[in-house]
Write a protein that holds these residues in place. Structure first.
Motif, PDB file in Angstrom:
ATOM      1  N   GLU A  93       3.723  15.935   1.946  1.00 22.62           N
ATOM      2  CA  GLU A  93       4.608  15.803   0.781  1.00 22.62           C
ATOM      3  C   GLU A  93       5.299  14.441   0.728  1.00 22.62           C
ATOM      4  O   GLU A  93       6.016  14.149  -0.223  1.00 22.62           O
ATOM      5  N   ARG A  94       5.106  13.639   1.773  1.00 22.54           N
ATOM      6  CA  ARG A  94       5.827  12.362   1.860  1.00 22.54           C
ATOM      7  C   ARG A  94       4.963  11.195   1.395  1.00 22.54           C
ATOM      8  O   ARG A  94       3.741  11.203   1.555  1.00 22.54           O
ATOM      9  N   ILE A  95       5.638  10.187   0.845  1.00 25.58           N
ATOM     10  CA  ILE A  95       4.976   8.949   0.446  1.00 25.58           C
ATOM     11  C   ILE A  95       5.506   7.829   1.337  1.00 25.58           C
ATOM     12  O   ILE A  95       6.720   7.770   1.615  1.00 25.58           O
ATOM     13  N   TYR A  96       4.615   6.959   1.761  1.00 31.45           N
ATOM     14  CA  TYR A  96       4.991   5.830   2.604  1.00 31.45           C
ATOM     15  C   TYR A  96       4.511   4.546   1.946  1.00 31.45           C
ATOM     16  O   TYR A  96       3.467   4.529   1.278  1.00 31.45           O
ATOM     17  N   ALA A  97       5.287   3.490   2.155  1.00 26.00           N
ATOM     18  CA  ALA A  97       4.952   2.188   1.575  1.00 26.00           C
ATOM     19  C   ALA A  97       4.986   1.138   2.674  1.00 26.00           C
ATOM     20  O   ALA A  97       5.962   1.053   3.429  1.00 26.00           O
ATOM     21  N   GLY A 114       0.847  -1.193   0.000  1.00 25.26           N
ATOM     22  CA  GLY A 114       0.000   0.000   0.000  1.00 25.26           C
ATOM     23  C   GLY A 114       0.877   1.235   0.000  1.00 25.26           C
ATOM     24  O   GLY A 114       1.818   1.332   0.788  1.00 25.26           O
ATOM     25  N   LEU A 115       0.579   2.151  -0.913  1.00 26.50           N
ATOM     26  CA  LEU A 115       1.272   3.443  -0.959  1.00 26.50           C
ATOM     27  C   LEU A 115       0.335   4.494  -0.390  1.00 26.50           C
ATOM     28  O   LEU A 115      -0.852   4.533  -0.740  1.00 26.50           O
ATOM     29  N   PHE A 116       0.871   5.362   0.459  1.00 24.18           N
ATOM     30  CA  PHE A 116       0.052   6.363   1.133  1.00 24.18           C
ATOM     31  C   PHE A 116       0.768   7.703   1.105  1.00 24.18           C
ATOM     32  O   PHE A 116       1.983   7.761   1.349  1.00 24.18           O
ATOM     33  N   GLN A 117       0.029   8.755   0.839  1.00 21.70           N
ATOM     34  CA  GLN A 117       0.618  10.091   0.836  1.00 21.70           C
ATOM     35  C   GLN A 117       0.182  10.837   2.080  1.00 21.70           C
ATOM     36  O   GLN A 117      -1.020  10.933   2.380  1.00 21.70           O
ATOM     37  N   VAL A 118       1.174  11.375   2.794  1.00 24.30           N
ATOM     38  CA  VAL A 118       0.922  12.205   3.970  1.00 24.30           C
ATOM     39  C   VAL A 118       1.682  13.502   3.753  1.00 24.30           C
ATOM     40  O   VAL A 118       2.919  13.515   3.811  1.00 24.30           O
TER      41      VAL A 118
END
Ligand code: FES
Length: 108
Positions: free
Chosen positions: A34-38, A28-32
């Motif tokens: 300006e950052r992206i988390y996987a 799952g890719l998530f945007q918070v």
């Protein structure tokens, strides 16, 4: 270290995640901000895909039974001593999201 392009930044929806597959792993890719988390896309409660949950700030709420996870850490907000969901290094290059399954995620 081998980053692989998995999606376009423009494909990321607001308020939830984006499911991609890389080397047989569903992520799952998530945007918070300006950052992206996987992180692994499987809720540890009963395997529902977390990318289809509701994302509010850094907290994703699983659509099945409401468990919550911080996408920056993989931990449940109320249980930082528990077992986190595995996370992966992610970066953005030329409008593309790249994930590296081998290296540690960067500090949040
Ligand atoms: S499957 Fe996610 S809370 Fe139950």
């Amino acid at each position: 270290m081998a980053y692989q392009r998995v999606a376009k930044l423009a494909e990321l929806p607001q308020g939830r995640g984006l499911c991609i597959k890389l080397d047989g792993i569903e992520i799952g890719l998530f945007q918070v901000g300006e950052r992206i988390y996987a992180m692994e896309n499987r809720c540890p409660h009963a395997d529902d895909p977390l990318s289809e949950g509701v994302l509010d700030g850094p907290i994703v709420t699983c659509r099945a039974h409401g468990w919550q996870f911080d996408v920056r850490t993989g931990f449940r907000p109320e249980d930082a001593d528990g077992f986190p969901i595995p996370r992966f290094s992610v970066r953005v290059r030329n409008g593309g999201i790249e994930v590296d399954l081998q290296s540690e995620p960067l500090p949040r």
